[in-house]
Design a protein around this motif. Structure first.
Motif, PDB file in Angstrom:
ATOM      1  N   VAL A   9      -0.738  87.624  30.012  1.00 16.65           N
ATOM      2  CA  VAL A   9      -1.905  88.400  30.442  1.00 16.65           C
ATOM      3  C   VAL A   9      -2.723  88.821  29.220  1.00 16.65           C
ATOM      4  CG1 VAL A   9      -2.677  90.453  31.691  1.00 16.65           C
ATOM      5  CG2 VAL A   9      -0.587  89.282  32.405  1.00 16.65           C
ATOM      6  N   ASP A  27      -4.899  90.988  26.866  1.00 12.17           N
ATOM      7  CA  ASP A  27      -4.983  92.449  26.769  1.00 12.17           C
ATOM      8  C   ASP A  27      -6.320  92.842  26.136  1.00 12.17           C
ATOM      9  OD1 ASP A  27      -4.706  95.146  26.416  1.00 12.17           O
ATOM     10  OD2 ASP A  27      -2.967  95.037  25.090  1.00 12.17           O
ATOM     11  N   PRO A  82      -1.002 104.093  33.154  1.00 11.97           N
ATOM     12  CA  PRO A  82      -2.098 103.573  32.339  1.00 11.97           C
ATOM     13  C   PRO A  82      -2.108 104.175  30.943  1.00 11.97           C
ATOM     14  CG  PRO A  82      -2.881 104.225  34.515  1.00 11.97           C
ATOM     15  CD  PRO A  82      -1.480 104.741  34.387  1.00 11.97           C
ATOM     16  N   VAL A  99     -10.917  97.965  32.181  1.00 13.45           N
ATOM     17  CA  VAL A  99      -9.729  97.589  32.942  1.00 13.45           C
ATOM     18  C   VAL A  99      -8.454  97.781  32.130  1.00 13.45           C
ATOM     19  CG1 VAL A  99      -9.831  95.156  32.260  1.00 13.45           C
ATOM     20  CG2 VAL A  99      -8.763  95.788  34.434  1.00 13.45           C
ATOM     21  N   THR A 140      -6.563 100.953  33.032  1.00 13.54           N
ATOM     22  CA  THR A 140      -6.284 101.224  34.441  1.00 13.54           C
ATOM     23  C   THR A 140      -4.840 100.869  34.787  1.00 13.54           C
ATOM     24  OG1 THR A 140      -6.873  99.021  35.277  1.00 13.54           O
ATOM     25  CG2 THR A 140      -8.676 100.595  34.947  1.00 13.54           C
ATOM     26  N   ALA A 141      -4.530 101.003  36.082  1.00  8.78           N
ATOM     27  CA  ALA A 141      -3.185 100.694  36.563  1.00  8.78           C
ATOM     28  C   ALA A 141      -2.851  99.216  36.456  1.00  8.78           C
ATOM     29  CB  ALA A 141      -3.025 101.150  38.012  1.00  8.78           C
ATOM     30  N   GLU A 142      -3.844  98.370  36.158  1.00  9.56           N
ATOM     31  CA  GLU A 142      -3.545  96.956  35.915  1.00  9.56           C
ATOM     32  C   GLU A 142      -2.748  96.764  34.633  1.00  9.56           C
ATOM     33  OE1 GLU A 142      -6.498  93.968  36.491  1.00  9.56           O
ATOM     34  OE2 GLU A 142      -7.661  95.203  37.887  1.00  9.56           O
ATOM     35  N   PHE A 143      -2.798  97.771  33.759  1.00  5.80           N
ATOM     36  CA  PHE A 143      -2.038  97.748  32.512  1.00  5.80           C
ATOM     37  C   PHE A 143      -1.215  99.039  32.412  1.00  5.80           C
ATOM     38  CE2 PHE A 143      -5.371  94.709  31.744  1.00  5.80           C
ATOM     39  CZ  PHE A 143      -4.769  93.720  30.978  1.00  5.80           C
TER      40      PHE A 143
END
Length: 228
Positions: A57, A59, A184, A191, A194-197
């Protein structure tokens, strides 16, 4: 005296992806000697950052997201060195490099409890009114342990080899902690914050964990969840 559950960190302990290694640093200890003053901190909060090509992913919050530069060169080196960078032109922040040499990765030390050398840490952090705040936040932590950008960037926390009059050593727990929380990263824009990371990890209930704030454009999302 160090906790008997700690062992000196080895390079092999740090060869995984930052997001995998980061939780294992919690409860570990970073001990520095700078200018004759020794300070040791017990790590209570960390954040993982991957460089370009590290993991599956991308970063967008990493200093090494665009590849190797003069600023982030330490992140591409051997695990166990410390990447010390300047934040907002004022604060020296400390990261533990992880992953194999040539693969960029770092773990930001966000919060810690000073367990040795409180007087020295307090002299470096005169604005801290209580012991809890001596190393609560990455800039405060960097000040407390006395490591400064650029002179201490790249110092080796595995061998303890001196660099510009300073030494650093890292210990990790023989048995990783299990009572941890993830969410987070603090103040990271877009992004990447956020909660994606959910790449910030901390010890549940620790008063030395830094205050959470959203980064620009990150928006309110679930700020914390228990790790699976």
């Amino acid at each position: 005296m160090l906790d008997p559950g700690l062992v000196p960190a080895r390079r092999d302990d740090l060869r995984g992806l930052p997001v995998e290694v980061a939780p294992r640093l919690l409860g570990g200890v970073l001990r520095t000697a700078v200018g004759g003053d020794v300070v040791a901190v017990r790590l209570t909060e960390v954040e993982a950052y991957h460089g370009s090509g590290t993991g599956d992913v991308p970063d967008p919050g990493s200093h090494a997201r665009m590849g190797r530069t003069a600023r982030n060169a330490t992140m591409w080196g051997e695990p166990g060195h410390l990447y010390v960078y300047l934040s907002h032109g004022i604060h020296s922040c400390v990261n533990v490099v992880c992953g194999d040499a040539g693969v960029a990765g770092g773990i930001l030390l966000r919060g810690a409890e000073v367990i040795e050398g409180q007087d020295a840490a307090a002299l470096r952090r005169p604005a801290a009114r209580i012991a809890r705040d001596l190393a609560r936040g990455p800039g405060r932590l960097g000040d407390a342990v006395g490591l400064r950008h650029p002179v201490h960037d790249g110092i080796d926390a595995i061998t303890g080899e001196p660099l510009h009059g300073a030494t650093a050593r890292l210990w990790v727990r023989a048995e990783p902690l299990v009572d941890i929380v993830t969410g987070p990263r603090v103040g990271v824009a877009g992004v990447a914050g956020t909660a994606e990371f959910p790449w910030r990890f901390w010890i549940a209930g620790e008063p030395t964990v830094s205050a959470f704030r959203w980064g620009r454009g990150a928006g309110p999302v679930s700020a914390a969840r228990s790790p699976r």
